[in-house]
Motif scaffolding. Structure first.
Motif, mmCIF file in Angstrom:
data_model
loop_
_atom_site.group_PDB
_atom_site.id
_atom_site.type_symbol
_atom_site.label_atom_id
_atom_site.label_comp_id
_atom_site.label_asym_id
_atom_site.label_seq_id
_atom_site.Cartn_x
_atom_site.Cartn_y
_atom_site.Cartn_z
ATOM 1 N N LEU A 151 0.863 -1.178 0.000
ATOM 2 C CA LEU A 151 0.000 0.000 0.000
ATOM 3 C C LEU A 151 0.901 1.230 0.000
ATOM 4 N N SER B 288 4.930 5.212 2.907
ATOM 5 C CA SER B 288 3.786 4.782 3.723
ATOM 6 C C SER B 288 4.330 3.880 4.838
ATOM 7 N N PHE B 289 3.541 3.685 5.870
ATOM 8 C CA PHE B 289 3.961 2.756 6.930
ATOM 9 C C PHE B 289 4.119 1.348 6.356
ATOM 10 N N THR B 290 3.270 1.024 5.380
ATOM 11 C CA THR B 290 3.351 -0.311 4.774
ATOM 12 C C THR B 290 4.677 -0.475 4.035
ATOM 13 N N PRO C 228 -1.828 -3.567 5.676
ATOM 14 C CA PRO C 228 -2.106 -3.465 7.119
ATOM 15 C C PRO C 228 -3.310 -4.328 7.503
ATOM 16 N N ILE D 52 4.151 2.684 15.555
ATOM 17 C CA ILE D 52 3.636 3.733 14.660
ATOM 18 C C ILE D 52 3.666 5.082 15.377
ATOM 19 N N HIS E 15 2.750 9.194 14.547
ATOM 20 C CA HIS E 15 2.168 10.130 13.575
ATOM 21 C C HIS E 15 2.582 11.567 13.877
ATOM 22 N N HIS F 131 -4.787 8.791 6.051
ATOM 23 C CA HIS F 131 -5.477 7.493 6.052
ATOM 24 C C HIS F 131 -6.461 7.504 7.237
ATOM 25 N N GLN G 55 -7.232 5.394 9.385
ATOM 26 C CA GLN G 55 -6.665 4.821 10.619
ATOM 27 C C GLN G 55 -5.781 5.845 11.323
ATOM 28 N N ALA G 56 -5.020 6.623 10.559
ATOM 29 C CA ALA G 56 -4.132 7.619 11.165
ATOM 30 C C ALA G 56 -4.959 8.755 11.778
ATOM 31 N N GLN H 73 -6.326 7.350 14.956
ATOM 32 C CA GLN H 73 -5.299 7.163 15.990
ATOM 33 C C GLN H 73 -4.864 8.503 16.599
ATOM 34 N N SER I 269 -3.696 6.526 1.892
ATOM 35 C CA SER I 269 -2.603 6.224 2.829
ATOM 36 C C SER I 269 -2.067 7.533 3.397
ATOM 37 N N THR I 270 -1.303 7.429 4.460
ATOM 38 C CA THR I 270 -0.692 8.618 5.069
ATOM 39 C C THR I 270 0.280 9.267 4.079
ATOM 40 N N THR J 209 0.935 -1.275 14.664
ATOM 41 C CA THR J 209 0.093 -1.830 13.596
ATOM 42 C C THR J 209 0.648 -3.189 13.178
ATOM 43 N N PHE K 18 0.847 -5.883 10.228
ATOM 44 C CA PHE K 18 0.736 -6.012 8.773
ATOM 45 C C PHE K 18 0.783 -7.502 8.427
HETATM 46 O O1 LIG Z 1 -1.299 4.913 5.376
HETATM 47 C C1 LIG Z 1 -0.240 4.264 5.522
HETATM 48 O O2 LIG Z 1 0.875 4.784 5.524
HETATM 49 C C2 LIG Z 1 -0.348 2.821 5.729
HETATM 50 O O3 LIG Z 1 0.568 2.115 5.436
HETATM 51 C C3 LIG Z 1 -1.582 2.324 6.415
HETATM 52 C C4 LIG Z 1 -1.459 2.689 7.852
HETATM 53 C C5 LIG Z 1 -2.092 3.809 8.330
HETATM 54 C C6 LIG Z 1 -1.948 4.160 9.682
HETATM 55 C C7 LIG Z 1 -1.160 3.389 10.504
HETATM 56 C C8 LIG Z 1 -0.528 2.272 10.006
HETATM 57 C C9 LIG Z 1 -0.682 1.915 8.669
#
Ligand SMILES: O=C(O)C(=O)Cc1ccccc1
Length: 282
Positions: free
Chosen positions: A6, A11-13, A50, A82, A84, A104, A106-107, A110, A129-130, A174, A176
């Motif tokens: 992703l 990205s975190f992924t 994720p 994680i 942010h 994203h 989720q971010a 969070q 995504s972030t 997180t 994955f």
């Molecule tokens: O949006 C991202 O960067 C991702 O990889 C998905 C995600 C978003 C928030 C925390 C962890 C992963």
């Protein structure tokens, strides 16, 4: 080997995929579905997506596509800390009246309390995504917009961090998963907390004690569950499937026979794999 993730970059992924597959070709995808499709169409060998977060819970799209793509299995899990940060374009002043915050979902979730307290009037907008959010901010130097993303995204897209570590709970992780069509699980020298097995279970028909019957298959065998999550089947309101993970190896006959017993009581079972959980550092 080709590995989808992703994306875009930072990205975190991607951070996770880079640690798991330092020497492979990493291919960014715009969303989680495209990661699944790339595996399904054999465009890539594996993908990293994720699955769940310690503050916000399950990434429902990932569970849905695991269920909807029968040939896709899980090869590994990786857990990543994680952090942010809120970032703007360097052309903007630090005290700019921000009009929109992208990230994203989720971010945003969070960091919800931080954003709600400090930017109550600002519109929050979901991005895939972030990193996609950070990239968009970098492409619009004249707009009063901000992104919630990681420090590598700030660096790569040339953004200025105005609030750091804005996630609401310090302990933020997180999980994955690595998905593929292979029956083999992925191994590496990375730190691992052990093995687990992923199963998707659909109950036969609605009756009293149905879920208890399923759980008793694991209980009398002394199989320890580390997660059970229900998710809508999308057939009718109130119909669910269950994502279950069982701790340990899958190498004794009691464990292996549990699937036959589940099927004998009328449950539908998809075996996602027996795989390692890796513990990554950010
Ligand atoms: O949006 C991202 O960067 C991702 O990889 C998905 C995600 C978003 C928030 C925390 C962890 C992963």
């Amino acid at each position: 080997m080709k590995i989808a993730f992703l994306g875009p970059e930072a990205s975190f992924t991607q951070l996770t995929a880079t640690q798991l597959f330092p020497n492979e070709e990493l291919i960014p995808k715009a969303n989680i579905l495209d990661c699944f499709l790339a595996v399904q169409n054999n465009e890539v060998d594996k993908a990293v997506v994720p699955l769940e977060n310690s503050i916000e819970g399950t990434v429902s799209m990932t569970l849905d596509y695991l269920y909807q793509t029968p040939e896709i299995r899980v090869e590994a899990e990786a857990v990543m800390p994680i952090a942010h940060h809120l970032m703007i374009h360097p052309n903007q002043e630090n005290d700019t009246e921000i009009e929109k915050i992208y990230s994203h979902p989720q971010a945003l979730a969070q960091s919800f309390h931080f954003l709600n307290h400090n930017y109550p009037e600002v519109t929050k907008q979901d991005f895939t995504s972030t990193a996609a959010a950070a990239k968009r901010v970098s492409e619009n130097p004249d707009r009063k917009i901000a992104a919630v993303a990681n420090k590598f995204a700030a660096e790569l897209y040339g953004l200025k961090i105005i609030n750091d570590n804005i996630h609401d709970v310090e302990e933020n992780h997180t999980r994955f998963i690595v998905i593929s069509k292979s029956d083999e699980s992925f191994d590496s020298d990375l730190n691992s907390s052990g093995k687990k097995t992923g199963l998707l279970i659909t109950l036969p028909e609605d009756h009293a004690g149905g879920l208890h019957q399923v759980l008793s298959v694991f209980a009398w065998r002394n199989m320890n569950l580390s997660k059970i999550e229900s998710r809508t089947l999308k057939t009718k309101l109130g119909n669910y499937f269950f994502f279950v993970t069982v701790v340990g190896d899958w190498n004794n006959v009691l464990y292996i026979n549990s699937i036959d017993e589940l099927r004998a009581i009328g449950a539908d079972v998809k075996f996602l794999g027996n795989y390692k959980e890796f513990l990554l550092e950010s």
